[in-house]
Scaffold this motif. Structure first.
Motif, short mmCIF file in Angstrom:
data_model
loop_
_atom_site.label_atom_id
_atom_site.label_comp_id
_atom_site.label_asym_id
_atom_site.label_seq_id
_atom_site.Cartn_x
_atom_site.Cartn_y
_atom_site.Cartn_z
N CYS A 13 0.90 -1.25 0.14
CA CYS A 13 -0.09 0.03 -0.11
C CYS A 13 0.90 1.31 0.04
N VAL A 16 2.54 1.86 -3.48
CA VAL A 16 1.58 2.35 -4.39
C VAL A 16 1.05 3.81 -4.09
N TYR A 57 -6.25 0.44 -7.77
CA TYR A 57 -5.64 -0.64 -6.83
C TYR A 57 -6.25 -0.89 -5.73
#
Length: 127
Positions: A13, A16, A57
């Protein structure tokens, strides 16, 4: 051929978010899991575009602080369950200390927002 992989959702996470924030030219600081401090405000269009990119995502921008805290509870539980480190305290103490709220408050809020108990979520994460 199959590959079995293990991944750290927190690291994934963060990478991203870091990538998307840089792509949008935003000045920022990644705080704890699920928290980003932006050094400038986004206009409505920038906010919408950024939200849509994150949604690709499976990342959602949360506007409500209570929902954000429930997400932090979930993340802390997942981290606790999948940690290689042995935590020497009960899960309730761990959550209370990590999130800086009483367990009673966290438990009530979690039940209200997630429509399940912390205990049930914890057990389902373990299985």
């Amino acid at each position: 051929m199959k590959l079995y992989v293990k991944f750290d959702i927190n690291t994934l996470c963060r990478k991203v978010l870091d990538q998307q924030l840089k792509e949008h030219g935003l000045r920022y600081r990644l705080l704890s899991f699920g928290e980003v401090e932006l050094y400038e405000s986004l206009n409505q269009d920038q906010h919408r575009i950024f939200q849509n990119k994150l949604a690709d995502y499976g990342i959602e921008v949360i506007e409500n602080q209570k929902i954000a805290l429930v997400q932090k509870i979930k993340a802390a539980i997942v981290q606790l369950v999948f940690s290689d480190e042995i935590i020497p305290v009960k899960a309730s103490v761990y959550l209370s200390e990590k999130l800086d709220h009483s367990y009673g408050y966290l438990s009530n809020l979690f039940s209200e927002i997630a429509c399940t108990s912390i205990e049930k979520f914890y057990h389902s994460a373990k299985n």
